[in-house]
Design an enzyme around this catalytic site. Structure first.
Site, PDB file in Angstrom:
ATOM      1  N   CYS A  26      35.963  34.693  36.164  1.00 38.15           N
ATOM      2  CA  CYS A  26      35.913  32.805  36.602  1.00 38.15           C
ATOM      3  C   CYS A  26      35.179  32.436  35.449  1.00 38.15           C
ATOM      4  O   CYS A  26      33.750  33.073  34.880  1.00 38.15           O
ATOM      5  CB  CYS A  26      35.892  33.739  38.126  1.00 38.15           C
ATOM      6  SG  CYS A  26      33.984  33.997  37.680  1.00 38.15           S
ATOM      7  N   HIS A  88      26.071  36.909  41.552  1.00 36.35           N
ATOM      8  CA  HIS A  88      25.925  37.170  43.499  1.00 36.35           C
ATOM      9  C   HIS A  88      25.018  36.899  44.050  1.00 36.35           C
ATOM     10  O   HIS A  88      25.105  36.928  45.374  1.00 36.35           O
ATOM     11  CB  HIS A  88      26.592  38.824  43.907  1.00 36.35           C
ATOM     12  CG  HIS A  88      27.098  40.444  42.814  1.00 36.35           C
ATOM     13  ND1 HIS A  88      25.935  40.536  41.427  1.00 36.35           N
ATOM     14  CD2 HIS A  88      28.139  39.980  42.600  1.00 36.35           C
ATOM     15  CE1 HIS A  88      27.093  41.188  40.579  1.00 36.35           C
ATOM     16  NE2 HIS A  88      28.506  40.803  41.102  1.00 36.35           N
ATOM     17  N   CYS A 110      26.237  31.882  41.402  1.00 35.62           N
ATOM     18  CA  CYS A 110      27.150  31.855  40.914  1.00 35.62           C
ATOM     19  C   CYS A 110      27.486  30.253  42.080  1.00 35.62           C
ATOM     20  O   CYS A 110      26.672  30.979  43.033  1.00 35.62           O
ATOM     21  CB  CYS A 110      28.997  32.033  41.530  1.00 35.62           C
ATOM     22  SG  CYS A 110      30.250  30.921  41.134  1.00 35.62           S
ATOM     23  N   GLU A 140      26.702  40.443  47.617  1.00 33.33           N
ATOM     24  CA  GLU A 140      26.312  38.727  47.520  1.00 33.33           C
ATOM     25  C   GLU A 140      26.374  38.905  49.034  1.00 33.33           C
ATOM     26  O   GLU A 140      25.477  38.300  50.058  1.00 33.33           O
ATOM     27  CB  GLU A 140      28.220  38.582  47.491  1.00 33.33           C
ATOM     28  CG  GLU A 140      28.187  37.293  48.145  1.00 33.33           C
ATOM     29  CD  GLU A 140      29.495  36.612  47.439  1.00 33.33           C
ATOM     30  OE1 GLU A 140      30.414  36.721  46.251  1.00 33.33           O
ATOM     31  OE2 GLU A 140      29.664  35.858  48.644  1.00 33.33           O
ATOM     32  N   THR A 178      33.060  35.243  49.627  1.00 30.59           N
ATOM     33  CA  THR A 178      33.411  34.861  48.630  1.00 30.59           C
ATOM     34  C   THR A 178      35.075  35.309  47.706  1.00 30.59           C
ATOM     35  O   THR A 178      35.526  35.211  47.256  1.00 30.59           O
ATOM     36  CB  THR A 178      32.920  34.553  46.782  1.00 30.59           C
ATOM     37  OG1 THR A 178      32.030  35.153  46.123  1.00 30.59           O
ATOM     38  CG2 THR A 178      31.420  33.315  47.410  1.00 30.59           C
ATOM     39  N   CYS A 208      37.024  32.001  47.031  1.00 28.31           N
ATOM     40  CA  CYS A 208      36.398  31.731  45.820  1.00 28.31           C
ATOM     41  C   CYS A 208      37.941  30.826  45.241  1.00 28.31           C
ATOM     42  O   CYS A 208      39.082  31.839  45.329  1.00 28.31           O
ATOM     43  CB  CYS A 208      35.397  31.460  44.890  1.00 28.31           C
ATOM     44  SG  CYS A 208      36.203  33.264  44.191  1.00 28.31           S
ATOM     45  N   SER A 236      33.569  46.038  41.665  1.00 26.54           N
ATOM     46  CA  SER A 236      34.051  44.677  41.742  1.00 26.54           C
ATOM     47  C   SER A 236      34.999  44.561  42.861  1.00 26.54           C
ATOM     48  O   SER A 236      36.278  44.855  42.731  1.00 26.54           O
ATOM     49  CB  SER A 236      34.596  44.083  39.873  1.00 26.54           C
ATOM     50  OG  SER A 236      35.656  42.954  40.449  1.00 26.54           O
ATOM     51  N   SER A 237      34.430  43.936  43.841  1.00 25.73           N
ATOM     52  CA  SER A 237      34.788  43.345  44.914  1.00 25.73           C
ATOM     53  C   SER A 237      36.536  42.580  45.037  1.00 25.73           C
ATOM     54  O   SER A 237      37.068  43.601  45.062  1.00 25.73           O
ATOM     55  CB  SER A 237      34.061  42.897  46.382  1.00 25.73           C
ATOM     56  OG  SER A 237      34.823  42.113  46.988  1.00 25.73           O
ATOM     57  N   SER A 281      35.548  39.851  36.988  1.00 27.23           N
ATOM     58  CA  SER A 281      34.510  40.212  36.120  1.00 27.23           C
ATOM     59  C   SER A 281      35.190  41.056  34.177  1.00 27.23           C
ATOM     60  O   SER A 281      34.172  41.517  34.013  1.00 27.23           O
ATOM     61  CB  SER A 281      33.562  41.133  36.842  1.00 27.23           C
ATOM     62  OG  SER A 281      33.938  41.807  37.596  1.00 27.23           O
TER      63      SER A 281
HETATM   64 FE1  SF4 Z   1      31.983  32.743  41.137  1.00 23.57          FE
HETATM   65 FE2  SF4 Z   1      32.810  35.187  42.173  1.00 23.57          FE
HETATM   66 FE3  SF4 Z   1      34.350  32.633  42.309  1.00 23.57          FE
HETATM   67 FE4  SF4 Z   1      33.603  34.146  39.809  1.00 23.57          FE
HETATM   68  S1  SF4 Z   1      34.703  35.473  41.507  1.00 23.57           S
HETATM   69  S2  SF4 Z   1      34.113  32.000  40.540  1.00 23.57           S
HETATM   70  S3  SF4 Z   1      31.269  33.934  40.297  1.00 23.57           S
HETATM   71  S4  SF4 Z   1      32.346  33.337  43.899  1.00 23.57           S
END
Ligand code: SF4
Length: 322
Positions: A26, A88, A110, A140, A178, A208, A236-237, A281
């Site tokens: 992302c 995070h 981010c 986070e 997020t 997000c 990784s959530s 990620s």
């Molecule tokens: Fe930002 Fe995390 Fe969403 Fe990626 S996954 S855009 S790092 S908030």
């Protein structure tokens, strides 16, 4: 990992791979990785990074080989080297400590996490108690809770948590991590609004764009798949949420794997259709490597399942500072 046996592949029936898109990096992850690379290029090695810059073992090892040193505690970062804060986000105490020690701090949080930090601080300044929907101990969540004085933010992890909150006359607001499941979060928010009709919240939940888009694409690809493979690390959530999403959307089985080398290939032996995605990620090379290995076992038919296109780029903190 053994080399794929191309002769064996020819004798087996083809396997269909529904390749889910968007997947992988992302804008926040790309920016965070770029930030470490730019810091290394500018200051030379070593560069210290508070927490894994993003939750992926391959990204972390590549940057470590370039000279990044990952620490959980800022006390382990020497005063004469720069320190990058991970994507995070970090509690205010960590930012204060960096300033007190005069560290050169480059903040790769981010921007979409920073937005949640800002919302939290705004609610606290307006005299509201904040309910944070998220998972305990995720960095986070620690960072967002750490934007407010101790006790001012309450963690709500489930619909049940929301229903069990004690009654209160205090003004309330909610924010979210997020990288949650879009569907589950909707349920938690509904439960909070049911309990506290006056509660303040964002116009849209704070999940997000990347998390929502990846979940929507997995949903579209998962129904009826014998197996859904998500490439990503267990820390990784958003990757873990993709596995849950695939199962909820009708995949018979769904697994998370760091890479082709650690994947249990027996799972693909009887499958006719698999779904494939990658967490926010996880580098795209890992998806390509997975497909290449699979092509050595079976003839692969790729069906692209694309539900959105993404063109978001976040500016680097270096450029923001200049
Ligand atoms: Fe930002 Fe995390 Fe969403 Fe990626 S996954 S855009 S790092 S908030």
């Amino acid at each position: 990992m053994d080399a794929p046996d191309r002769n064996a592949a020819a004798s087996k029936p083809p396997i269909t791979v529904r390749l889910s898109s968007p997947r992988g990096f992302c804008a926040g992850v790309e920016r965070a990785i770029r930030t470490v690379e730019e810091t290394l290029a500018h200051y030379g090695a070593p560069v210290y990074v508070r927490h894994e810059i993003v939750h992926n073992v391959h990204v972390v090892s590549r940057l470590a080989a370039m000279g990044a040193v990952f620490v959980e505690d800022l006390a382990d970062a020497p005063a004469d080297r720069p320190v990058v804060f991970s994507a995070h986000g970090a509690p205010k105490t960590a930012h204060d400590e960096a300033e007190r020690r005069n560290l050169v701090k480059i903040d790769a949080t981010c921007p979409l996490v920073t937005k949640v930090h800002n919302e939290t601080r705004r609610h606290i300044a307006a005299g509201r108690r904040v309910l944070l929907i998220g998972h305990e101990n995720h960095p986070e969540v620690i960072g967002t809770m750490g934007q407010a004085p101790a006790g001012a933010v309450t963690l709500v992890q489930s619909e049940n948590d929301a229903r069990l909150l004690p009654p209160t006359d205090a003004a309330l607001a909610y924010v979210t991590q997020t990288t949650l499941s879009v569907d589950e979060t909707r349920g938690v928010i509904a439960a909070l609004k049911d309990r506290f009709p006056q509660i303040h919240g964002p116009a849209r939940e704070d999940i997000c764009y990347a998390t929502s888009n990846r979940q929507a694409a997995v949903k579209a690809a998962a129904s009826g798949a014998d197996l859904f493979v998500v490439i990503g690390s267990s820390t990784s959530s958003n990757s873990v949420r993709l596995v849950e999403t695939a199962l909820q959307a009708g995949a018979v089985n769904a697994v998370l794997t760091d890479d082709a080398a650690t994947f249990d290939w027996k799972l693909c032996e009887e499958a006719n259709t698999i779904g494939l995605s990658a967490g926010a990620s996880a580098p795209e090379e890992l998806v390509e490597e997975f497909l290449e290995y699979l092509a050595g076992m079976r003839m692969v038919i790729i069906e692209s399942v694309e539900t959105a296109t993404e063109n978001i780029v976040f500016k680097s903190p270096f450029r923001l500072a200049s």
